[in-house]
Design an enzyme around this catalytic site. Structure first.
Site, short mmCIF file in Angstrom:
data_model
loop_
_atom_site.label_atom_id
_atom_site.label_comp_id
_atom_site.label_asym_id
_atom_site.label_seq_id
_atom_site.Cartn_x
_atom_site.Cartn_y
_atom_site.Cartn_z
N ARG A 23 0.81 -1.23 0.00
CA ARG A 23 0.00 0.00 0.00
C ARG A 23 0.83 1.27 0.00
NH1 ARG A 23 -2.88 -1.27 5.44
NH2 ARG A 23 -0.71 -1.90 5.76
N HIS A 62 15.94 34.18 12.03
CA HIS A 62 15.07 34.59 13.13
C HIS A 62 15.37 33.80 14.40
CE1 HIS A 62 12.18 35.23 9.55
NE2 HIS A 62 12.89 36.34 9.74
N LYS A 72 12.69 24.68 17.91
CA LYS A 72 11.88 24.46 16.71
C LYS A 72 12.12 23.06 16.17
CE LYS A 72 12.20 29.27 15.13
NZ LYS A 72 12.69 30.15 14.08
N HIS A 119 17.59 31.02 12.92
CA HIS A 119 17.09 30.02 11.97
C HIS A 119 16.53 30.72 10.73
CE1 HIS A 119 13.66 27.70 10.33
NE2 HIS A 119 14.57 26.76 10.32
N TYR A 132 6.54 24.29 11.15
CA TYR A 132 7.37 24.42 12.34
C TYR A 132 6.52 24.06 13.56
CZ TYR A 132 9.98 28.19 9.86
OH TYR A 132 10.71 28.95 9.01
N ASP A 168 13.54 41.32 7.06
CA ASP A 168 14.74 40.49 7.09
C ASP A 168 15.96 41.24 6.57
OD1 ASP A 168 13.29 38.45 8.21
OD2 ASP A 168 13.24 37.20 6.40
#
Length: 183
Positions: A23, A62, A72, A119, A132, A168
């Site tokens: 499957r 970040h 995370k 990150h 996340y 950013d």
């Protein structure tokens, strides 16, 4: 699950172990006991989705500072991305070092990012989506960022950067960053 260190203390790759039959396959993508066996955070308070339409999109770098520093667990659910983490922990022997790890929907792999790391990622395919799981609620007053293209870090992004947000682009350079103090 196969949980392996990635070269910076506390950062791990997480691969599924498929049990296949006619499957298709079945695999665990998360197990609180296996995380506990490796002393990894396993309490998730929020799940976030990031979708990027264009190949080459860069998001990051970040992080959140204590008391809202977050762990995370990042997985690519569509497309592919180079996920990048930078060690910004005060006193860390790998302070300022980064690693990149390719996440793909096909591989169904993930990266575990501990407290004290900036990150970000770059999409390697159009229509890429990342999910996340985070250990702390988003706190605007505790958020921070790091310039994604800082020459001091020399992150080897595989593609020319595209669609970088104004937010950013305004992040400080690594030399301007105050290291994250973890209690």
């Amino acid at each position: 699950m196969d949980i392996q260190p990635l070269g910076l203390s506390g950062v791990f790759s997480i691969a599924i172990e498929r049990r296949t039959d006619e499957r298709g396959f079945f695999a665990r993508s998360f197990c609180v006991q296996e995380f506990a066996d490796k002393a990894l955070e396993a309490t998730w308070v929020q799940a976030n989705t990031s979708f990027s339409a264009a190949k080459g999109t860069v998001r990051g770098m970040h992080f959140q500072r204590p008391p809202k520093a977050e762990v995370k667990l990042v997985r690519c659910v569509r497309g592919a991305a180079l996920d990048v983490v930078v060690d910004i922990r005060a006193g860390s022997p790998t302070y300022g070092r980064w690693i990149g790890y390719e996440l793909t929907a096909e591989a169904r792999n993930a990266i575990y990012v501990p407290h004290g790391f900036a990150h970000g990622f770059q999409t390697l395919e159009p229509d890429t989506e990342l999910m996340y799981f985070v250990s702390e609620f988003y706190s605007p007053v505790d958020e921070g960022g790091l310039c994604y293209n800082d020459p001091q870090l020399a992150i080897a992004w595989p593609l020319p950067a595209a669609n970088v947000s104004q937010r950013d682009l305004a992040h400080p350079s690594f030399s301007e960053l105050q290291p994250v103090e973890l209690g």
